[in-house]
Design a protein around this motif. Structure first.
Motif, mmCIF file in Angstrom:
data_model
loop_
_atom_site.group_PDB
_atom_site.id
_atom_site.type_symbol
_atom_site.label_atom_id
_atom_site.label_comp_id
_atom_site.label_asym_id
_atom_site.label_seq_id
_atom_site.Cartn_x
_atom_site.Cartn_y
_atom_site.Cartn_z
ATOM 1 N N CYS A 39 53.759 30.337 41.735
ATOM 2 C CA CYS A 39 52.756 31.067 40.954
ATOM 3 C C CYS A 39 51.379 30.465 41.207
ATOM 4 C CB CYS A 39 53.103 31.013 39.468
ATOM 5 S SG CYS A 39 51.988 31.972 38.425
ATOM 6 N N GLU A 40 50.495 31.234 41.827
ATOM 7 C CA GLU A 40 49.166 30.729 42.182
ATOM 8 C C GLU A 40 48.117 31.045 41.121
ATOM 9 O OE1 GLU A 40 48.032 31.805 46.132
ATOM 10 O OE2 GLU A 40 49.575 30.511 47.017
ATOM 11 N N LYS A 100 41.680 36.561 42.801
ATOM 12 C CA LYS A 100 42.748 35.623 43.148
ATOM 13 C C LYS A 100 43.531 36.051 44.389
ATOM 14 C CE LYS A 100 41.839 33.278 39.400
ATOM 15 N NZ LYS A 100 41.180 31.949 39.473
ATOM 16 N N LEU A 101 43.200 37.255 44.876
ATOM 17 C CA LEU A 101 43.905 37.779 46.050
ATOM 18 C C LEU A 101 42.993 37.710 47.273
ATOM 19 C CD1 LEU A 101 45.806 41.030 44.957
ATOM 20 C CD2 LEU A 101 46.810 38.977 45.937
ATOM 21 N N ALA A 120 49.470 43.673 48.626
ATOM 22 C CA ALA A 120 50.342 42.942 47.706
ATOM 23 C C ALA A 120 51.590 43.775 47.417
ATOM 24 C CB ALA A 120 49.623 42.616 46.404
ATOM 25 N N GLU A 126 51.996 38.967 52.035
ATOM 26 C CA GLU A 126 52.751 37.817 51.540
ATOM 27 C C GLU A 126 52.577 37.574 50.040
ATOM 28 O OE1 GLU A 126 51.310 33.926 52.791
ATOM 29 O OE2 GLU A 126 49.494 34.873 53.576
ATOM 30 N N TYR A 127 51.702 38.327 49.386
ATOM 31 C CA TYR A 127 51.464 38.118 47.956
ATOM 32 C C TYR A 127 52.298 39.092 47.110
ATOM 33 C CZ TYR A 127 47.801 34.686 48.604
ATOM 34 O OH TYR A 127 47.131 33.523 48.922
ATOM 35 N N TYR A 128 52.717 38.593 45.963
ATOM 36 C CA TYR A 128 53.526 39.375 45.027
ATOM 37 C C TYR A 128 52.859 39.333 43.658
ATOM 38 C CZ TYR A 128 57.165 39.253 48.576
ATOM 39 O OH TYR A 128 57.865 39.401 49.748
ATOM 40 N N LEU A 129 52.664 40.515 43.083
ATOM 41 C CA LEU A 129 52.092 40.618 41.740
ATOM 42 C C LEU A 129 53.182 41.058 40.772
ATOM 43 C CD1 LEU A 129 48.682 42.471 42.335
ATOM 44 C CD2 LEU A 129 49.161 40.016 42.409
ATOM 45 N N VAL A 157 50.127 36.168 40.014
ATOM 46 C CA VAL A 157 49.832 36.258 41.445
ATOM 47 C C VAL A 157 50.686 35.190 42.141
ATOM 48 C CG1 VAL A 157 48.052 36.130 43.222
ATOM 49 C CG2 VAL A 157 47.483 37.043 40.950
ATOM 50 N N CYS A 158 51.609 35.624 42.970
ATOM 51 C CA CYS A 158 52.602 34.686 43.532
ATOM 52 C C CYS A 158 52.771 34.861 45.031
ATOM 53 C CB CYS A 158 53.969 34.923 42.879
ATOM 54 S SG CYS A 158 53.997 34.796 41.087
ATOM 55 N N ARG A 159 53.331 33.834 45.618
ATOM 56 C CA ARG A 159 53.877 33.899 46.978
ATOM 57 C C ARG A 159 55.274 33.357 46.958
ATOM 58 N NH1 ARG A 159 50.088 31.272 51.409
ATOM 59 N NH2 ARG A 159 49.402 29.901 49.708
#
Length: 413
Positions: A344-345, A358-359, A364, A389-392, A406-408
């Motif tokens: 989790c970023e 944040k992206l 996403a 590569e990002y996941y919301l 905001v995750c990877r």
């Protein structure tokens, strides 16, 4: 099995169609049909097309059958709807672990994949199918696949359960496999036990031990209640995170007082995710709730279908974000989680400016958990494209606030 002449005639046509389909596997089927429209009648061209399409669909789903050029396949839609080889073999292993390798019967033979898988781990299988065309083709396929311990019977499964004295070995059959037909007379999909054919509720008293396969749409707890106290195990089986089937194991001499729930997810990298729990422990589990920490976890589809919302947290030592969000968190990465793990970023309010800050990319992958908007609506509101590569994760926290994580994927940071 007494052959019906029309079924035997159809088998010969299918063998010829399959031979032609194998010869043109590398060609375009539509071009072939146009080119050969004067050489073959319409029925043969349709059969060739069916074999060509079905064999292509079976290449990855049924590799052992695909590898044998003499195997005849049912229509392409049937291949698409059939069990995969990996799930058929899994069912066979579960079956023999519960019931042993004594002679058994498949009451709903169909194309024969499950009978074939069972025959590899049991002494013998009696395949029951009331459709003569399916039965004739299945017997032929078992012969070309060199499975010689399968007896094919073209008869009604309910009548068979009332009169059976033995199969290939002439020993009494006490172990049964059933995959009820899930279409009504109008060919609409059905999933309730009483709407399927055969109706297991009306014949289960005749079966000593059985494994039954049902639709993923079925309510698991209701099914256990309907099937009775002899249900020892339930298996929720998924391929690449898509639940394909529910399996119920019933043993007349049930020793265990509780029903165990087994969640298995077969992944494309030849790995599997396994998780086992019970509904009694699920009800009693005490778990913690927390604001999002360093890592976020999303359970796979089998666990969500099973309703193991507290058990998954208890067994992995995770905290839950909120009672109805079904996302979990921890400060230290938990290995081998039965689902997906993310770093989790950022934790944002549902605010376009904050989220986009944040992206670093306009792409996403968006998911929602206990959130009033759908992923497509969020994507449009934020002006994002799919992928990357990002996941919301749009969800709710323990304070009932709407948030976006905001995750990877863990390990990509």
């Amino acid at each position: 099995m007494k052959l019906i002449s029309s079924a035997q005639t159809m088998l010969e046509k299918l063998k010829e169609a399959n031979k032609i389909a194998n010869q043109i596997q590398g060609s375009d089927i539509q071009s072939f049909i146009l080119k050969k429209s004067k050489d073959f009648d319409a029925e043969m061209l349709r059969l060739v097309a069916d074999q060509w399409l079905a064999r292509n669909k079976a290449k990855h789903k049924l590799p052992s059958w695909y590898a044998n050029p003499n195997v005849i396949f049912p229509p392409p839609l049937s291949v698409e709807q059939a069990s995969s080889e990996i799930t058929a073999n899994y069912k066979a292993q579960v079956f023999v672990r519960n019931f042993g390798n004594a002679p058994c019967a498949d009451l709903t033979g169909g194309m024969g994949l499950d009978s074939w898988a069972l025959s590899k781990v049991t002494e013998s299988v009696t395949y029951i199918e009331q459709n003569p065309n399916l039965a004739v083709v299945a017997r032929y396929n078992f012969e070309v696949l060199a499975q010689n311990n399968i007896e094919v019977l073209n008869e009604n499964s309910e009548l068979f359960t009332q009169s059976t004295t033995g199969g290939v070995s002439h020993q009494p059959i006490t172990n049964f496999y059933i995959d009820p037909h899930r279409r009504d007379e109008a060919k609409n999909k059905v999933f309730k036990i009483e709407d399927c054919e055969p109706n297991l509720l009306s014949i289960k008293h005749l079966l000593e031990n059985y494994m039954v396969k049902f639709s993923p749409m079925l309510d698991i707890k209701l099914a256990i209640e309907q099937l009775g106290d002899n249900i020892t195990e339930v298996h929720i089986v998924a391929l690449e995170n898509e639940v394909k089937e529910l399996l119920f194991i019933s043993r007349k001499s049930k020793i265990e007082s509780k029903t165990s729930i087994h969640c298995i997810n077969f992944l494309s990298n030849n790995q599997t995710q396994l998780f086992t729990f019970g509904y009694e422990s699920e009800e009693k589990a005490n778990i913690k709730y927390s604001q999002p920490s360093t890592y976020i976890y999303e359970p796979n589809a089998t666990i969500l279908k099973a309703g193991a919302f507290k058990s998954i947290a208890a067994q992995y030592g995770l905290a839950k974000l909120a009672p109805n969000s079904h996302l979990y968190t921890s400060a230290i990465l938990v290995e081998n989680f039965a689902g997906r793990s993310f770093l989790c970023e950022a934790v944002c309010k549902f605010d376009k400016k904050e989220i986009l800050s944040k992206l670093p990319t306009p792409k996403a992958n968006i998911s929602t958990r206990n959130f009033p908007m759908k992923p497509e609506e969020i994507k449009k509101k934020l002006g994002l494209q799919d992928g990357g590569e990002y996941y919301l994760f749009a969800t709710e926290n323990m304070d009932k606030q709407k948030i976006v994580l905001v995750c990877r994927k863990a390990g990509q940071a």
